[in-house]
Design a protein around this motif. Structure first.
Motif, PDB file in Angstrom:
ATOM      1  N   ASN A   1      -2.989 -51.098  12.969  1.00  0.00           N
ATOM      2  CA  ASN A   1      -2.702 -49.680  12.772  1.00  0.00           C
ATOM      3  C   ASN A   1      -1.566 -49.220  13.682  1.00  0.00           C
ATOM      4  OD1 ASN A   1      -4.022 -49.823  15.114  1.00  0.00           O
ATOM      5  ND2 ASN A   1      -5.638 -48.343  14.629  1.00  0.00           N
ATOM      6  N   GLN A   2      -0.934 -50.199  14.311  1.00  0.00           N
ATOM      7  CA  GLN A   2       0.204 -49.879  15.160  1.00  0.00           C
ATOM      8  C   GLN A   2       1.382 -50.775  14.820  1.00  0.00           C
ATOM      9  OE1 GLN A   2      -1.689 -50.154  19.083  1.00  0.00           O
ATOM     10  NE2 GLN A   2      -0.565 -48.275  19.550  1.00  0.00           N
ATOM     11  N   ALA A   3       2.566 -50.192  14.798  1.00  0.00           N
ATOM     12  CA  ALA A   3       3.769 -50.975  14.476  1.00  0.00           C
ATOM     13  C   ALA A   3       4.537 -51.263  15.759  1.00  0.00           C
ATOM     14  CB  ALA A   3       4.631 -50.180  13.515  1.00  0.00           C
ATOM     15  N   PRO A   4       5.360 -52.331  15.754  1.00  0.00           N
ATOM     16  CA  PRO A   4       6.230 -52.547  16.923  1.00  0.00           C
ATOM     17  C   PRO A   4       7.249 -51.405  17.027  1.00  0.00           C
ATOM     18  CG  PRO A   4       6.803 -54.071  15.136  1.00  0.00           C
ATOM     19  CD  PRO A   4       5.564 -53.349  14.710  1.00  0.00           C
ATOM     20  N   GLN A   5       7.637 -51.101  18.259  1.00  0.00           N
ATOM     21  CA  GLN A   5       8.647 -50.065  18.472  1.00  0.00           C
ATOM     22  C   GLN A   5       9.967 -50.743  18.813  1.00  0.00           C
ATOM     23  OE1 GLN A   5       8.041 -46.678  18.049  1.00  0.00           O
ATOM     24  NE2 GLN A   5       6.171 -47.609  17.203  1.00  0.00           N
ATOM     25  N   PHE A   6      11.049 -50.175  18.325  1.00  0.00           N
ATOM     26  CA  PHE A   6      12.373 -50.740  18.612  1.00  0.00           C
ATOM     27  C   PHE A   6      13.253 -49.686  19.262  1.00  0.00           C
ATOM     28  CE2 PHE A   6      10.688 -53.321  15.224  1.00  0.00           C
ATOM     29  CZ  PHE A   6      11.145 -54.606  15.506  1.00  0.00           C
ATOM     30  N   LYS A   7      14.020 -50.136  20.250  1.00  0.00           N
ATOM     31  CA  LYS A   7      15.013 -49.252  20.846  1.00  0.00           C
ATOM     32  C   LYS A   7      16.365 -49.974  20.729  1.00  0.00           C
ATOM     33  CE  LYS A   7      15.860 -46.621  25.099  1.00  0.00           C
ATOM     34  NZ  LYS A   7      17.142 -47.095  25.582  1.00  0.00           N
ATOM     35  N   VAL A   8      17.300 -49.324  20.033  1.00  0.00           N
ATOM     36  CA  VAL A   8      18.609 -49.951  19.832  1.00  0.00           C
ATOM     37  C   VAL A   8      19.670 -49.141  20.564  1.00  0.00           C
ATOM     38  CG1 VAL A   8      20.298 -50.762  18.119  1.00  0.00           C
ATOM     39  CG2 VAL A   8      17.864 -50.701  17.530  1.00  0.00           C
TER      40      VAL A   8
ATOM     41  N   GLY B   1      14.388 -61.313  20.097  1.00  0.00           N
ATOM     42  CA  GLY B   1      14.700 -61.350  21.525  1.00  0.00           C
ATOM     43  C   GLY B   1      15.697 -62.415  21.944  1.00  0.00           C
ATOM     44  N   GLN B   2      16.446 -62.962  20.965  1.00  0.00           N
ATOM     45  CA  GLN B   2      17.460 -63.952  21.341  1.00  0.00           C
ATOM     46  C   GLN B   2      18.844 -63.306  21.398  1.00  0.00           C
ATOM     47  OE1 GLN B   2      17.213 -67.565  18.970  1.00  0.00           O
ATOM     48  NE2 GLN B   2      15.015 -67.237  18.695  1.00  0.00           N
ATOM     49  N   ASN B   3      19.774 -63.988  22.098  1.00  0.00           N
ATOM     50  CA  ASN B   3      21.144 -63.494  22.189  1.00  0.00           C
ATOM     51  C   ASN B   3      22.036 -64.237  21.199  1.00  0.00           C
ATOM     52  OD1 ASN B   3      20.155 -61.951  24.223  1.00  0.00           O
ATOM     53  ND2 ASN B   3      21.154 -63.072  25.879  1.00  0.00           N
ATOM     54  N   VAL B   4      22.907 -63.484  20.564  1.00  0.00           N
ATOM     55  CA  VAL B   4      23.769 -64.033  19.514  1.00  0.00           C
ATOM     56  C   VAL B   4      25.182 -63.499  19.713  1.00  0.00           C
ATOM     57  CG1 VAL B   4      24.235 -63.949  17.012  1.00  0.00           C
ATOM     58  CG2 VAL B   4      21.872 -64.227  17.809  1.00  0.00           C
ATOM     59  N   SER B   5      26.182 -64.327  19.467  1.00  0.00           N
ATOM     60  CA  SER B   5      27.540 -63.773  19.454  1.00  0.00           C
ATOM     61  C   SER B   5      28.318 -64.252  18.235  1.00  0.00           C
ATOM     62  CB  SER B   5      28.290 -64.082  20.748  1.00  0.00           C
ATOM     63  OG  SER B   5      28.270 -65.457  21.008  1.00  0.00           O
TER      64      SER B   5
ATOM     65  N   LEU C   1      28.744 -54.445  21.627  1.00  0.00           N
ATOM     66  CA  LEU C   1      27.500 -55.055  22.097  1.00  0.00           C
ATOM     67  C   LEU C   1      26.322 -54.217  21.613  1.00  0.00           C
ATOM     68  CD1 LEU C   1      25.579 -56.727  23.924  1.00  0.00           C
ATOM     69  CD2 LEU C   1      26.329 -55.310  25.847  1.00  0.00           C
ATOM     70  N   LEU C   2      25.410 -54.869  20.898  1.00  0.00           N
ATOM     71  CA  LEU C   2      24.184 -54.196  20.448  1.00  0.00           C
ATOM     72  C   LEU C   2      23.020 -54.785  21.227  1.00  0.00           C
ATOM     73  CD1 LEU C   2      25.002 -54.391  16.698  1.00  0.00           C
ATOM     74  CD2 LEU C   2      24.311 -52.259  17.802  1.00  0.00           C
ATOM     75  N   LYS C   3      22.194 -53.912  21.787  1.00  0.00           N
ATOM     76  CA  LYS C   3      21.007 -54.397  22.509  1.00  0.00           C
ATOM     77  C   LYS C   3      19.775 -53.893  21.780  1.00  0.00           C
ATOM     78  CE  LYS C   3      22.542 -53.629  27.065  1.00  0.00           C
ATOM     79  NZ  LYS C   3      22.094 -53.468  28.439  1.00  0.00           N
ATOM     80  N   ILE C   4      18.839 -54.778  21.564  1.00  0.00           N
ATOM     81  CA  ILE C   4      17.620 -54.396  20.847  1.00  0.00           C
ATOM     82  C   ILE C   4      16.398 -54.714  21.712  1.00  0.00           C
ATOM     83  CG2 ILE C   4      16.178 -54.890  18.814  1.00  0.00           C
ATOM     84  CD1 ILE C   4      19.576 -55.550  18.094  1.00  0.00           C
ATOM     85  N   LEU C   5      15.659 -53.675  21.991  1.00  0.00           N
ATOM     86  CA  LEU C   5      14.403 -53.850  22.725  1.00  0.00           C
ATOM     87  C   LEU C   5      13.256 -53.660  21.737  1.00  0.00           C
ATOM     88  CD1 LEU C   5      12.489 -53.921  25.220  1.00  0.00           C
ATOM     89  CD2 LEU C   5      12.956 -51.483  25.502  1.00  0.00           C
ATOM     90  N   ARG C   6      12.382 -54.668  21.666  1.00  0.00           N
ATOM     91  CA  ARG C   6      11.245 -54.608  20.741  1.00  0.00           C
ATOM     92  C   ARG C   6       9.965 -54.607  21.562  1.00  0.00           C
ATOM     93  NH1 ARG C   6      10.508 -59.003  15.942  1.00  0.00           N
ATOM     94  NH2 ARG C   6       8.325 -58.669  15.445  1.00  0.00           N
ATOM     95  N   ARG C   7       9.131 -53.615  21.348  1.00  0.00           N
ATOM     96  CA  ARG C   7       7.867 -53.540  22.090  1.00  0.00           C
ATOM     97  C   ARG C   7       6.711 -53.658  21.110  1.00  0.00           C
ATOM     98  NH1 ARG C   7       8.773 -48.988  24.924  1.00  0.00           N
ATOM     99  NH2 ARG C   7       9.803 -50.069  26.634  1.00  0.00           N
ATOM    100  N   GLU C   8       5.941 -54.724  21.267  1.00  0.00           N
ATOM    101  CA  GLU C   8       4.794 -54.956  20.372  1.00  0.00           C
ATOM    102  C   GLU C   8       3.638 -54.052  20.797  1.00  0.00           C
ATOM    103  OE1 GLU C   8       4.577 -56.876  17.669  1.00  0.00           O
ATOM    104  OE2 GLU C   8       6.660 -57.538  17.867  1.00  0.00           O
ATOM    105  N   PRO C   9       2.714 -53.779  19.873  1.00  0.00           N
ATOM    106  CA  PRO C   9       1.573 -52.918  20.224  1.00  0.00           C
ATOM    107  C   PRO C   9       0.783 -53.440  21.436  1.00  0.00           C
ATOM    108  CG  PRO C   9       1.677 -53.238  17.858  1.00  0.00           C
ATOM    109  CD  PRO C   9       2.725 -54.122  18.445  1.00  0.00           C
ATOM    110  N   ASP C  10       0.776 -54.763  21.639  1.00  0.00           N
ATOM    111  CA  ASP C  10       0.053 -55.313  22.802  1.00  0.00           C
ATOM    112  C   ASP C  10       0.851 -55.209  24.100  1.00  0.00           C
ATOM    113  OD1 ASP C  10       2.007 -57.223  22.563  1.00  0.00           O
ATOM    114  OD2 ASP C  10       0.665 -58.895  22.083  1.00  0.00           O
ATOM    115  N   GLY C  11       2.020 -54.574  24.044  1.00  0.00           N
ATOM    116  CA  GLY C  11       2.823 -54.368  25.255  1.00  0.00           C
ATOM    117  C   GLY C  11       3.892 -55.422  25.486  1.00  0.00           C
TER     118      GLY C  11
END
Ligand code: ADP
Ligand code: MG
Length: 365
Positions: A132-139, A79-83, A218-228
């Motif tokens: 039993n749940q994995a994090p979800q990623f949206k790129v 969740g950090q920004n990098v350039s 620009l690449l944006k990555i959204l990571r959603r953990e099983p706990d929300g």
């Protein structure tokens, strides 16, 4: 971001490209983490510049990626920004470093590949653990350029001059910029390749257009953990406009205006990098489109790498000299006495000093 927290410095590395012709003389050598060039003011001296990392002419694309960029990917996934940006004069290897060729891929294709491998790994290890749940990623990705201080979307045709805005959480975004969802390397390439090759064709037709624009992925990555819990990271991969001083080429009218605007963005970028690396309280992000766009992705707690590309042939002497001074800034330049005397390239009445100059665009009379 806590305003009082110290700035994360911009890491400056140098890459020397190999000499492309056997008939041309070279004037640059790399010794460990030092770059040495002839001193045009005193032919018995070399100028030596020291950096944290210097990639010599034999360095591979894989080496540049794994040393300077790969360690940043984990930060984006957290969740950090990098350039990451390639700086240097036209012809010094910026596009080769950022994009490369199918047979010798550069940073962009390697980032995409590694990113999806890392995502798969994270999901697999979560499922292999006791969860039993994995994090979800949206790129998603966007592809744009800054030309003449205007932002254009490269995934749609036509020039749009899109505005840069800031949301309530101080995130910087380009209004109406298109985004493509990607779930694997191939999906990315399907969208990216036509846009990138259209640009190359346009660049050839439009008289070195590419050397005057900043090309920004620009690449944006959204990571959603099983706990929300959600984490959002951004990664900018930037092929900057050529750092050569266009005033020296005698450009007039519209061309001069373009050059001026590009010099402005590069000039402000230099000031921003300098201010960050010297931990100054005020960073002049708002003084150019490029730095305004990068405001939430360079300095503060963000990680940034500037890959400084230099060329070894004599005709690049002044550009290489200016580029090294720009990259060195506040660092010390050491003059060393050479035992052999090699005639430096002919330069008319140089006015530049041996000390690091304030910015890259110092001009010869
Ligand atoms: P820039 O984008 O800075 O104008 P390019 O990336 O187009 O420069 O490089 C100029 C030329 O040098 C190209 O023909 C490119 O293939 C070649 N080149 C650049 N870097 C390297 C390298 N590390 N190894 C081999 N060839 C290179
Ligand atoms: Mg290029």
């Amino acid at each position: 971001m806590d305003k009082r927290s110290t700035q994360t410095k911009v890491k400056v590395v140098v890459r020397l490209r190999p000499c492309l012709s056997t008939s041309e003389k070279t004037f640059v050598s790399v010794v460990g983490n030092k770059v040495q060039i002839l001193n045009h003011r005193n032919i018995e001296e070399n100028l030596q510049y020291e950096f944290n990392t210097v990639f010599d002419e034999n360095s591979s694309q894989a080496e540049v990626f794994s040393t300077s960029v790969e360690p940043m990917l984990e930060k984006v996934l957290q969740g950090q920004n990098v350039s990451v940006f390639a700086y240097g004069p036209t012809g010094a290897g910026k596009t080769h470093t950022m994009l490369g060729m199918t047979s010798d891929p550069g940073i962009i294709p390697r980032v995409i590949q590694s990113l999806f491998e890392a995502i798969e790994e994270k999901q697999a290890s979560a499922l292999n653990g006791n969860s039993n749940q994995a994090p979800q990623f949206k790129v998603t990705f966007s592809y744009m350029e800054i030309y003449n201080e205007k932002v254009h979307d490269l995934l749609v045709s036509g020039h749009q001059d899109l505005p840069i805005r800031e949301d309530a959480s101080k995130n910087i975004f380009v209004a109406d910029l298109s985004e493509k969802s990607i779930d694997k390397y191939e999906t990315f390439m399907n969208h990216f390749e036509p846009a990138a090759s259209n640009r190359t064709v346009a660049a050839t037709k439009l008289n070195k257009y590419s050397s005057r624009s900043h090309t920004i992925l620009l690449l944006k990555i959204l990571r959603r953990e099983p706990d929300g819990k959600e984490m959002r990271g951004k990664l900018y991969l930037i092929d900057l406009a050529g750092s050569e001083d266009n005033r020296r080429t005698g450009n007039k009218g519209i061309r001069l205006k373009e050059s001026g605007a590009i010099n402005k963005s590069l000039f402000v970028l230099g000031e921003v990098v300098d201010a960050i690396n010297q931990n100054q309280p005020r960073i002049p992000y708002r003084n150019s489109k490029l730095t305004r766009l990068l405001q939430d992705s360079i300095g503060g707690g963000c990680h940034a790498v500037m890959i400084t590309n230099i060329a070894p042939e004599e005709r690049f002497y002044y550009d290489t000299y200016c580029t090294l001074n720009f990259a060195t800034k506040s660092k010390k330049i050491v003059n060393t006495i050479t035992t052999h005397v090699v005639r430096p390239p002919q330069i008319e009445k140089p006015t530049a000093t041996v000390r690091p100059i304030k910015r890259h665009s110092g001009s010869l009379p």
